[in-house]
Write a protein that holds these residues in place. Structure first.
Motif, short mmCIF file in Angstrom:
data_model
loop_
_atom_site.label_atom_id
_atom_site.label_comp_id
_atom_site.label_asym_id
_atom_site.label_seq_id
_atom_site.Cartn_x
_atom_site.Cartn_y
_atom_site.Cartn_z
N SER A 156 39.90 106.16 79.27
CA SER A 156 41.32 106.46 79.22
C SER A 156 41.95 106.05 77.90
N THR A 157 41.33 105.14 77.21
CA THR A 157 41.85 104.73 75.91
C THR A 157 40.77 104.90 74.87
N ARG A 158 41.18 104.95 73.66
CA ARG A 158 40.20 105.08 72.60
C ARG A 158 40.80 104.65 71.27
N CYS A 159 39.91 104.20 70.45
CA CYS A 159 40.23 103.96 69.05
C CYS A 159 39.49 105.05 68.27
N MET A 160 40.23 105.81 67.52
CA MET A 160 39.65 106.87 66.70
C MET A 160 39.82 106.49 65.23
N GLY A 161 38.75 106.62 64.49
CA GLY A 161 38.82 106.28 63.08
C GLY A 161 38.36 107.41 62.20
N TRP A 162 38.94 107.46 61.02
CA TRP A 162 38.49 108.39 59.98
C TRP A 162 37.86 107.58 58.85
N PHE A 163 36.68 108.02 58.47
CA PHE A 163 35.93 107.36 57.41
C PHE A 163 35.50 108.41 56.39
N LEU A 223 40.59 99.16 63.67
CA LEU A 223 40.72 99.16 62.22
C LEU A 223 39.48 99.78 61.59
N PHE A 224 39.06 99.27 60.45
CA PHE A 224 38.13 100.03 59.62
C PHE A 224 36.70 99.49 59.60
N ASP A 225 36.36 98.67 60.59
CA ASP A 225 34.99 98.16 60.65
C ASP A 225 34.11 99.19 61.33
N GLN A 226 33.32 99.88 60.55
CA GLN A 226 32.52 100.98 61.10
C GLN A 226 31.51 100.50 62.12
N ASN A 227 31.13 99.24 62.06
CA ASN A 227 30.12 98.72 62.99
C ASN A 227 30.66 98.62 64.42
N LYS A 228 31.96 98.72 64.58
CA LYS A 228 32.56 98.59 65.89
C LYS A 228 32.74 99.94 66.61
#
Length: 129
Positions: free
Chosen positions: A30-37, A110-115
């Motif tokens: 139901s929730t998500r963190c979406m990142g652009w790299f 945030l911007f930690d790609q490992n997560k």
């Protein structure tokens, strides 16, 4: 199975704009963190924009390196996340990836790609001078 598919990349002249899309499927959280790299060959992948989505609302974080030029948004009905890029510069040339994670809270999105657990295949953006 979660799948992320980016689209919208291409070639543009400096000063131009592009909008990237990231279509998410198979996501039951139901929730998500979406990142652009983004990544340039020979360099580390750089995170620069995220949006934390919860109950249809989104909270975005934009890195200083692109703030004022890039914005991130989402459409929960379509299960898509967007990256609007304007005033593009040649140094924005890179492969652009979207990533997703269901566990990161808003403050950790945030911007930690490992997560990030899920990644798209990337879309190329080329900005010519």
């Amino acid at each position: 199975q979660v799948q992320l598919v980016e689209s919208g990349g291409g070639s543009v002249q400096a000063g131009g704009s592009l909008r990237l899309s990231c279509a998410v499927s198979g996501y039951t959280y139901s929730t998500r963190c979406m990142g652009w790299f983004r990544q340039v060959p020979g360099k580390e992948r750089e995170g620069f924009a995220t949006i934390h989505i919860d109950s249809g609302l989104g909270w975005d974080t934009i890195a200083d390196s692109v703030k004022g030029r890039f914005t991130v948004s989402h459409d929960s009905a379509k299960n898509e996340v967007y990256l609007q890029m304007s005033s593009l510069k040649p140094e924005d040339t890179a492969m652009y990836y979207c990533a997703a994670d269901p566990f990161m809270g808003r403050r950790d999105c945030l911007f930690d790609q490992n997560k990030y657990n899920y990644w798209g295949q990337g879309t190329q953006v080329t900005v010519s001078s």
